[in-house]
Design a protein around this motif. Sequence first.
Motif, PDB file in Angstrom:
ATOM      1  N   ALA A  79      49.268  57.117  48.484  1.00 41.92           N
ATOM      2  CA  ALA A  79      50.049  55.901  48.202  1.00 41.92           C
ATOM      3  C   ALA A  79      49.234  54.943  47.332  1.00 41.92           C
ATOM      4  CB  ALA A  79      50.477  55.227  49.510  1.00 41.92           C
ATOM      5  N   ASP A  80      47.929  54.848  47.578  1.00 42.62           N
ATOM      6  CA  ASP A  80      47.078  53.977  46.749  1.00 42.62           C
ATOM      7  C   ASP A  80      47.093  54.457  45.299  1.00 42.62           C
ATOM      8  OD1 ASP A  80      45.723  52.474  49.090  1.00 42.62           O
ATOM      9  OD2 ASP A  80      45.340  54.575  49.553  1.00 42.62           O
ATOM     10  N   ARG A  81      46.990  55.780  45.140  1.00 40.81           N
ATOM     11  CA  ARG A  81      46.949  56.351  43.791  1.00 40.81           C
ATOM     12  C   ARG A  81      48.244  56.044  43.033  1.00 40.81           C
ATOM     13  NH1 ARG A  81      43.737  61.185  43.434  1.00 40.81           N
ATOM     14  NH2 ARG A  81      44.762  61.511  41.429  1.00 40.81           N
ATOM     15  N   LEU A  82      49.376  56.190  43.722  1.00 36.13           N
ATOM     16  CA  LEU A  82      50.657  55.945  43.063  1.00 36.13           C
ATOM     17  C   LEU A  82      50.807  54.467  42.718  1.00 36.13           C
ATOM     18  CD1 LEU A  82      52.976  58.306  45.147  1.00 36.13           C
ATOM     19  CD2 LEU A  82      52.042  58.711  42.872  1.00 36.13           C
ATOM     20  N   ARG A  83      50.419  53.599  43.663  1.00 36.16           N
ATOM     21  CA  ARG A  83      50.557  52.156  43.397  1.00 36.16           C
ATOM     22  C   ARG A  83      49.658  51.721  42.254  1.00 36.16           C
ATOM     23  NH1 ARG A  83      51.002  51.549  49.279  1.00 36.16           N
ATOM     24  NH2 ARG A  83      53.248  51.822  49.477  1.00 36.16           N
ATOM     25  N   ALA A  84      48.481  52.345  42.174  1.00 34.57           N
ATOM     26  CA  ALA A  84      47.558  51.993  41.085  1.00 34.57           C
ATOM     27  C   ALA A  84      48.183  52.314  39.730  1.00 34.57           C
ATOM     28  CB  ALA A  84      46.237  52.734  41.258  1.00 34.57           C
ATOM     29  N   ARG A  85      49.116  53.254  39.706  1.00 38.88           N
ATOM     30  CA  ARG A  85      49.807  53.577  38.458  1.00 38.88           C
ATOM     31  C   ARG A  85      51.118  52.819  38.313  1.00 38.88           C
ATOM     32  NH1 ARG A  85      49.066  59.750  36.549  1.00 38.88           N
ATOM     33  NH2 ARG A  85      46.993  60.091  37.395  1.00 38.88           N
ATOM     34  N   GLY A  86      51.354  51.898  39.225  1.00 39.95           N
ATOM     35  CA  GLY A  86      52.575  51.098  39.135  1.00 39.95           C
ATOM     36  C   GLY A  86      53.818  51.818  39.615  1.00 39.95           C
ATOM     37  N   LEU A  87      53.635  52.900  40.384  1.00 43.22           N
ATOM     38  CA  LEU A  87      54.789  53.656  40.867  1.00 43.22           C
ATOM     39  C   LEU A  87      55.163  53.217  42.279  1.00 43.22           C
ATOM     40  CD1 LEU A  87      53.570  57.149  39.637  1.00 43.22           C
ATOM     41  CD2 LEU A  87      55.460  55.821  38.672  1.00 43.22           C
ATOM     42  N   PRO A  88      56.459  52.942  42.520  1.00 40.14           N
ATOM     43  CA  PRO A  88      56.870  52.502  43.857  1.00 40.14           C
ATOM     44  C   PRO A  88      56.805  53.643  44.873  1.00 40.14           C
ATOM     45  CG  PRO A  88      58.799  52.705  42.438  1.00 40.14           C
ATOM     46  CD  PRO A  88      57.598  52.987  41.580  1.00 40.14           C
ATOM     47  N   VAL A  89      56.281  53.349  46.057  1.00 39.15           N
ATOM     48  CA  VAL A  89      56.114  54.407  47.060  1.00 39.15           C
ATOM     49  C   VAL A  89      56.329  53.840  48.461  1.00 39.15           C
ATOM     50  CG1 VAL A  89      53.600  54.074  46.868  1.00 39.15           C
ATOM     51  CG2 VAL A  89      54.470  56.100  48.014  1.00 39.15           C
ATOM     52  N   VAL A  90      56.980  54.607  49.295  1.00 38.77           N
ATOM     53  CA  VAL A  90      57.115  54.275  50.713  1.00 38.77           C
ATOM     54  C   VAL A  90      56.031  55.032  51.464  1.00 38.77           C
ATOM     55  CG1 VAL A  90      58.578  54.434  52.768  1.00 38.77           C
ATOM     56  CG2 VAL A  90      59.589  53.854  50.560  1.00 38.77           C
ATOM     57  N   GLY A  91      55.105  54.273  52.051  1.00 40.28           N
ATOM     58  CA  GLY A  91      53.972  54.879  52.750  1.00 40.28           C
ATOM     59  C   GLY A  91      52.769  53.988  52.542  1.00 40.28           C
ATOM     60  N   PRO A  92      51.966  53.784  53.601  1.00 38.52           N
ATOM     61  CA  PRO A  92      50.836  52.870  53.496  1.00 38.52           C
ATOM     62  C   PRO A  92      49.625  53.506  52.812  1.00 38.52           C
ATOM     63  CG  PRO A  92      50.919  53.779  55.683  1.00 38.52           C
ATOM     64  CD  PRO A  92      52.115  54.331  54.946  1.00 38.52           C
ATOM     65  N   GLY A  93      48.658  52.664  52.453  1.00 38.63           N
ATOM     66  CA  GLY A  93      47.416  53.109  51.841  1.00 38.63           C
ATOM     67  C   GLY A  93      46.480  53.750  52.850  1.00 38.63           C
ATOM     68  N   ALA A  94      45.412  54.340  52.308  1.00 43.43           N
ATOM     69  CA  ALA A  94      44.495  55.129  53.139  1.00 43.43           C
ATOM     70  C   ALA A  94      43.806  54.294  54.220  1.00 43.43           C
ATOM     71  CB  ALA A  94      43.448  55.802  52.262  1.00 43.43           C
ATOM     72  N   GLU A  95      43.463  53.060  53.884  1.00 45.90           N
ATOM     73  CA  GLU A  95      42.700  52.258  54.840  1.00 45.90           C
ATOM     74  C   GLU A  95      43.474  52.117  56.158  1.00 45.90           C
ATOM     75  OE1 GLU A  95      42.153  48.182  53.767  1.00 45.90           O
ATOM     76  OE2 GLU A  95      40.833  47.807  55.477  1.00 45.90           O
ATOM     77  N   VAL A  96      44.735  51.730  56.033  1.00 39.34           N
ATOM     78  CA  VAL A  96      45.516  51.484  57.250  1.00 39.34           C
ATOM     79  C   VAL A  96      46.131  52.774  57.807  1.00 39.34           C
ATOM     80  CG1 VAL A  96      47.683  50.852  56.122  1.00 39.34           C
ATOM     81  CG2 VAL A  96      47.088  49.838  58.335  1.00 39.34           C
ATOM     82  N   ALA A  97      46.172  53.821  56.994  1.00 40.38           N
ATOM     83  CA  ALA A  97      46.631  55.120  57.510  1.00 40.38           C
ATOM     84  C   ALA A  97      45.692  55.620  58.613  1.00 40.38           C
ATOM     85  CB  ALA A  97      46.753  56.146  56.394  1.00 40.38           C
ATOM     86  N   ARG A  98      44.489  55.021  58.678  1.00 39.64           N
ATOM     87  CA  ARG A  98      43.579  55.379  59.777  1.00 39.64           C
ATOM     88  C   ARG A  98      44.144  55.023  61.146  1.00 39.64           C
ATOM     89  NH1 ARG A  98      38.321  52.475  59.087  1.00 39.64           N
ATOM     90  NH2 ARG A  98      39.727  50.919  58.253  1.00 39.64           N
ATOM     91  N   LEU A  99      45.153  54.153  61.185  1.00 44.46           N
ATOM     92  CA  LEU A  99      45.815  53.883  62.467  1.00 44.46           C
ATOM     93  C   LEU A  99      46.248  55.197  63.107  1.00 44.46           C
ATOM     94  CD1 LEU A  99      48.158  50.833  61.804  1.00 44.46           C
ATOM     95  CD2 LEU A  99      46.226  50.904  63.400  1.00 44.46           C
TER      96      LEU A  99
END
Length: 418
Positions: A79-99
Amino acid sequence: MQAGNVLILGQGAREHALAQALAESRWVRELWAAPGNPGLTQVARLSPAATIEAWVDLAESVGGLTVVGPEAPLAAGLADRLRARGLPVVGPGAEVARLESSKIYAKSVMAEMNIPTARAIAVDSVDALASQVRREWPLPVVIKEDGLAQGKGVTIVRSEDDWAAFLLHEATAKSSSRWIVEEYLEGREVSIEVLTNGRDYVWLPAAVDHKRLTAAPGSPNTGGMGAYSPVPWLTEDDRRRIDAKVLGPLIAYLQEHRIDYRGVLYVGCMMTEDGPYVLEFNVRLGDPEAAVVLARINDDLYPWLAELAEGRLLATTLPVSKQAAVAVVVASEGYPSEPRVGRAIRMGRTIARARVLHAGTKLVNGSLVSGGGRVLTVVGLGPDLAAARTTAYAAVDEIALEGAVVRRDIGAEFDSVG
Ligand code: AMP
Ligand code: GLY
């Protein structure tokens, strides 16, 4: 709202359920899935892409909303990679995916926010389990492998014999190098899922999963053998307590730590005599829960997900159907430890009344065969759970798969009702 393309990542029944819901949307132009499964070809165009790199490229070329089904790519930073390219995504980033991916992180968040959960310690060696923990922790005790285990890395030790068997297994299998030891919680389990942008949240319909292979207490944990929704025994008071003790504090944590969360947050709750206790957090829809939860959403799903990807919630409540849903998983012989695959799947006539979601299926020379542990998820709908259950099992009984493993008791407690 503008129409757009959607890419669903994953290959299970959850992704098939997402695709069915999005295929009904008036806003979805092209629906893509990767790597998908044979069921998904009924509603989506498939790409074989199955790595983070390939998914990023695919998302770029599909050029629309990406919905990430499973947890592993989220934990890997997709999700971080997609957002960094400006692409909309449903799903959290890696940091909080640690939950989800780190039980130790999840426990530290719960400790910080005073969210009720079982008392736990982390243990780094089989020796420490065998000596200290075995001596000091009263039975029953729960032992979990740290890391992503899809609910399969959990052992409930109820007796000295269980201890001996568990230690022998760990000493030889070396399946983990770190464990969480937890006190055993008594109660009823419910899967609570919300859509959240990290500031506000909207409940999805609550559901109950059946994690054990059979109804027997010592039966092994699986990814989930069936689900139902609604949850008649979950009271308004229970819901208020889940809001107050779990969801509210968790959202406060995200805000305090400035964590940008755009996706589904799943709370595995044990409803005890003292109210809700958190068993686990997941950062995506549950499977098989998605099969019943999505079937009961009485609204076009696309605007909800498209808005969520932009960090907004479409409305304060989600329209939910009065229909009940029961999902029954058809698994391979030998599941969960050693599923036998490559067997022919045949379906009969009454299937039309239920929805059959594909998970571990494959097409070999044009014929459908089993290709994984959980093969199909069969969803029945009806005016109440008893009716939904009848529809689901009528369809299950028309599926021929040699050695299939099916729980017959999904929603059985509601048979006398309505
Ligand atoms: P988890 O992956 O942590 O959700 O655990 C998988 C399943 O094991 C849960 O859904 C429960 O059925 C069971 N379980 C986990 N932790 C506990 C606990 N502390 N007490 C009782 N049952 C538990
Ligand atoms: N059904 C439980 C899960 O998806 O983790």
